[in-house]
Design a protein around this motif. Structure first.
Motif, short mmCIF file in Angstrom:
data_model
loop_
_atom_site.label_atom_id
_atom_site.label_comp_id
_atom_site.label_asym_id
_atom_site.label_seq_id
_atom_site.Cartn_x
_atom_site.Cartn_y
_atom_site.Cartn_z
N SER A 214 0.73 -1.31 0.10
CA SER A 214 0.01 0.04 -0.07
C SER A 214 0.87 1.32 -0.09
CB SER A 214 -0.98 0.10 1.35
OG SER A 214 -1.67 1.23 1.28
N ASP A 215 1.91 1.22 0.84
CA ASP A 215 3.02 2.36 0.99
C ASP A 215 3.56 2.52 -0.58
OD1 ASP A 215 2.19 2.84 3.38
OD2 ASP A 215 3.96 1.89 4.25
N PHE A 216 3.94 1.44 -1.12
CA PHE A 216 4.73 1.29 -2.39
C PHE A 216 3.85 1.92 -3.49
CE2 PHE A 216 5.81 -1.14 -6.21
CZ PHE A 216 7.02 -0.23 -6.49
N GLU A 217 2.60 1.64 -3.45
CA GLU A 217 1.54 2.02 -4.42
C GLU A 217 1.31 3.50 -4.25
OE1 GLU A 217 -2.32 0.00 -6.29
OE2 GLU A 217 -2.62 0.60 -4.23
N ASP A 218 1.23 4.05 -3.07
CA ASP A 218 1.07 5.61 -3.06
C ASP A 218 2.35 6.28 -3.39
OD1 ASP A 218 -1.08 5.30 -1.53
OD2 ASP A 218 -0.64 5.33 0.49
N THR A 219 3.29 5.57 -3.39
CA THR A 219 4.87 6.22 -3.78
C THR A 219 4.74 6.18 -5.42
OG1 THR A 219 6.06 5.45 -1.85
CG2 THR A 219 7.43 5.92 -4.06
N VAL A 220 4.46 5.32 -5.84
CA VAL A 220 4.26 5.10 -7.43
C VAL A 220 3.35 6.27 -7.72
CG1 VAL A 220 3.49 3.59 -9.29
CG2 VAL A 220 4.84 2.67 -7.38
N ARG A 221 2.14 6.08 -7.20
CA ARG A 221 1.07 7.19 -7.65
C ARG A 221 1.57 8.60 -7.61
NH1 ARG A 221 -2.42 5.60 -4.34
NH2 ARG A 221 -3.43 4.11 -5.56
N ASN A 222 2.24 8.82 -6.30
CA ASN A 222 2.65 10.43 -6.25
C ASN A 222 3.82 10.64 -7.22
OD1 ASN A 222 0.93 11.04 -4.28
ND2 ASN A 222 2.15 10.15 -2.82
N ALA A 223 4.33 9.73 -7.78
CA ALA A 223 5.73 9.94 -8.71
C ALA A 223 5.17 10.09 -10.20
CB ALA A 223 6.41 8.60 -8.52
N THR A 224 3.97 9.76 -10.36
CA THR A 224 3.66 9.83 -12.07
C THR A 224 2.63 11.27 -12.13
OG1 THR A 224 1.48 8.97 -11.47
CG2 THR A 224 3.07 7.39 -12.10
N PRO A 225 3.09 11.75 -13.27
CA PRO A 225 2.19 13.19 -13.88
C PRO A 225 0.77 12.94 -13.67
CG PRO A 225 4.05 12.64 -15.23
CD PRO A 225 3.93 11.48 -14.42
#
Length: 271
Positions: A214-225
Motif C-alpha cells: 500500500s505504501d509502495f503504491e502510494d509512492t508510485v502514484r505520487n511519482a507519476t504525472p
C-alpha cells in the motif's frame, strides 16, 4: 453513441495468461465473444481459475501449458489454434525478469541471465509469431481484415529503467522487433506493442505484504504525472484496443501506457 466490440467467431491466443495483465486481456477478449486459448508455464491452478472466469462470460476456452522460450512449445500453442481452424489474435504477454534494480551492480547479472531473458522476452515472441504466421495470414485471407499481434513490452525498453539492465535491454529489442515484424508481415498481420509502467499485480502484494505494498503504491502514484497507479485492467483497456477492428489502420505502433512515468515527475503545483 455507444460502441460495441464484437469478436464473436474469432480465436485469440494469449501467452502468459494465467494471472495479471495476460489474464485481464484474456477476459476482455472473452467478454467480446472470442474463443480464447490461455497459456501458462507453471501456474496451472491460476490458469484454470482464469479459464473458469472466461467461461462464465460465455466464451469457449482452451488451456495449454507451454514455455514460450522453447520452439516446440510455441508450435504446440499454434497446433491448439490450428485445431480450431483459425487464429485472428495473438498476444505476446509472457515474460520474465531478473531483479537487479541497482543498474550499477554490473556483477549482479551473468551471461546466462541475459540469454535467459532474451530467450523468453525476445526470441520467444519471435518463435510464437513464426509458428502462428500461416494461421494469422489465413485469417486475413478469409475475412479481409488484418490479423492482430499485440506485444506486451515495457517502458523499461524505452527509458532504460526497470528491474535490471538485462530486462530493459530485452524489452528494447522487443520494441525494435515489433517494428521489423510490422513491416514484414503487413498487410496480412498488424503488429503493435504496449509499454506499461508500474502494474499492481499479485506478485508485488505477495512479495511485499499488504501494508508495504500500500505504501509502495502510494509512492508510485505520487511519482507519476497523472497521479495514478495502474492495475492490470487499466493496462488491458489500452492493449485491447489494438486487438479490435477500431485499430485496423494501426501497425508498428509502440504505445506507452504508464500514467506519464516516461515524462518524469510532475510537481503538484504545475496543476
Amino acid at each position: 453513441m455507444a460502441i460495441t466490440i464484437d469478436l464473436s467467431g474469432r480465436v485469440a491466443l494469449v501467452t502468459g495468461s494465467a494471472t495479471g495483465l495476460g489474464a485481464s486481456l484474456a477476459l476482455k477478449l472473452a467478454q467480446a465473444g472470442a474463443h480464447v486459448i490461455l497459456n501458462y508455464s507453471r501456474s496451472a491452478k491460476e490458469a484454470e481459475a482464469t479459464a473458469d472466469e472466461c467461461r462464465a462470460l460465455g466464451a469457449q476456452v482452451q488451456v495449454v501449458q507451454a514455455d514460450v522460450g522453447e520452439d516446440a512449445d510455441c508450435r504446440k500453442l499454434a497446433d491448439a489454434a490450428s485445431g480450431l481452424g483459425r487464429l485472428d489474435v495473438l498476444v505476446n504477454n509472457a515474460g520474465i525478469t531478473k531483479q537487479v534494480p541497482n543498474h550499477a551492480d554490473l556483477e549482479g547479472l551473468s551471461k546466462d541471465d541475459f540469454l535467459r531473458l532474451y530467450g523468453v522476452n525476445v526470441v520467444g515472441p519471435f518463435m510464437i509469431v513464426r509458428a502462428c504466421e500461416k494461421l494469422l495470414r489465413a485469417s486475413h485471407e478469409s475475412t479481409g481484415v488484418s490479423a492482430s499481434v499485440l506485444n506486451v513490452s515495457s517502458i523499461a525498453g524505452v527509458t532504460g529503467i526497470g528491474s535490471s539492465v538485462a530486462y530493459a535491454a530485452s524489452k528494447g529489442a522487443f520494441n525494435t522487433m515489433t517494428l521489423s515484424l510490422a513491416r514484414a508481415l503487413a498487410p496480412a498481420i498488424r503488429v503493435n506493442a504496449i509499454c506499461p509502467g508500474f502494474i499492481g499485480t499479485r506478485w508485488f502484494k505477495d512479495y511485499m505484504g499488504d501494508e508495504k505494498y500500500s505504501d509502495f503504491e502510494d509512492t508510485v502514484r505520487n511519482a507519476t504525472p497523472l497521479r495514478l497507479a495502474s492495475s492490470p485492467d487499466d493496462i488491458a483497456d489500452a492493449g485491447f484496443f489494438f486487438l479490435t477492428d477500431s485499430a485496423a489502420h494501426i501497425t508498428g505502433e509502440t504505445l506507452m501506457v504508464d500514467a506519464g512515468t516516461h515524462l518524469g515527475f510532475a510537481p503538484l503545483t504545475a496543476r
